[in-house]
Design a protein around this motif. Structure first.
Motif, mmCIF file in Angstrom:
data_model
loop_
_atom_site.group_PDB
_atom_site.id
_atom_site.type_symbol
_atom_site.label_atom_id
_atom_site.label_comp_id
_atom_site.label_asym_id
_atom_site.label_seq_id
_atom_site.Cartn_x
_atom_site.Cartn_y
_atom_site.Cartn_z
ATOM 1 N N GLY A 109 0.885 -1.095 0.067
ATOM 2 C CA GLY A 109 0.089 0.043 -0.083
ATOM 3 C C GLY A 109 0.865 1.489 0.121
ATOM 4 O O GLY A 109 2.197 1.114 0.479
ATOM 5 N N SER A 154 -6.259 3.631 5.410
ATOM 6 C CA SER A 154 -5.686 2.732 4.813
ATOM 7 C C SER A 154 -5.806 1.497 4.998
ATOM 8 O O SER A 154 -5.816 0.222 4.245
ATOM 9 C CB SER A 154 -4.083 3.097 4.921
ATOM 10 O OG SER A 154 -3.564 4.382 4.537
ATOM 11 N N LEU A 158 -7.257 -1.571 2.527
ATOM 12 C CA LEU A 158 -6.476 -2.874 2.467
ATOM 13 C C LEU A 158 -7.264 -4.198 2.769
ATOM 14 O O LEU A 158 -6.729 -5.186 2.367
ATOM 15 C CB LEU A 158 -5.074 -2.702 3.302
ATOM 16 C CG LEU A 158 -3.937 -1.728 2.619
ATOM 17 C CD1 LEU A 158 -2.923 -1.289 3.644
ATOM 18 C CD2 LEU A 158 -3.472 -2.331 1.283
#
Length: 215
Positions: A109, A154, A158
């Motif tokens: 990421g 994030s 993810l």
């Protein structure tokens, strides 16, 4: 040690270079302001631009106002173009590392404080971005480091638990904020040290794991 399954990278100062001093000087010259005043306005007004709340022209108009100047359309266009170029250099060794990790099947990421024009430039000119499962550009997600929302976004994107993520950044405050959000954190000091950290967490390309191809 339990191994996190995902590496979440910062961009600038890790994979991409910090701002070019030479092009920074061109920005100052183009603005017509003294360097201390220019950089004070540049950074003080940057957060809303990084979060995508301002366009490039709006940001530079605000910088001009703070400097007691009125930038016309042509000067704003020059400032935007120079600003983008000043942040465009990348570290080839780090790009190679990203490619190795992707080939080894690591989940990757990216979490970057980046304004809209610069994000578009990277998407158009840097094919290695395809190796990232998630690109968390602050101007697109509405959150910037070190605010907790950037890390929460994030992790959700993810689809993993915070503790499964190793976050790599060159700023200690961002690493500390990631750890406070439940992620693992590693301060980036260079490619060699990062490779050692990845080995420690069994996330290096040599560690056993699924392989994938990009095509």
């Amino acid at each position: 040690m339990t191994s996190p399954g995902t590496v979440l990278f910062d961009l600038f100062g890790v994979i991409a270079r910090h701002q070019s001093p030479d092009l920074g000087a061109v920005l100052v010259s183009t603005s017509g302001a003294a360097p201390p005043a220019f950089w004070d306005a540049y950074w003080r007004l940057r957060p809303p631009y990084d979060r995508g709340e301002l366009t490039g022209p709006a940001y530079w108009r605000e910088v001009g106002t703070a400097l007691g100047a009125r930038f016309d359309t042509a000067r704003i266009a020059t400032l935007i173009e120079t600003d983008v170029r000043s942040w465009s250099a990348v570290d080839g060794e780090m790009v190679t590392l990203v490619e190795e990790l992707a080939a080894a099947g690591r989940r990757l990421g990216l979490l970057s404080n980046i304004p809209p024009e610069l994000a578009s430039h990277y998407e158009a000119h840097h094919a290695w971005l395809r190796h990232f499962d998630v690109c968390g550009f602050s101007c697109r997600i509405g959150h910037a480091k070190p605010r907790p929302g950037a890390y929460a976004w994030s992790v959700r994107a993810l689809g993993v638990e915070p503790a499964d993520v190793l976050f790599v950044d060159d700023r200690q405050e961002n690493v500390n904020a990631a750890r406070a959000a439940g992620l693992r954190g590693a301060l980036f000091t260079g490619p060699a040290a990062l490779r050692a950290t990845l080995r420690e967490h069994r996330l290096d390309a040599a560690a056993e794991g699924p392989h994938r191809t990009d095509g």
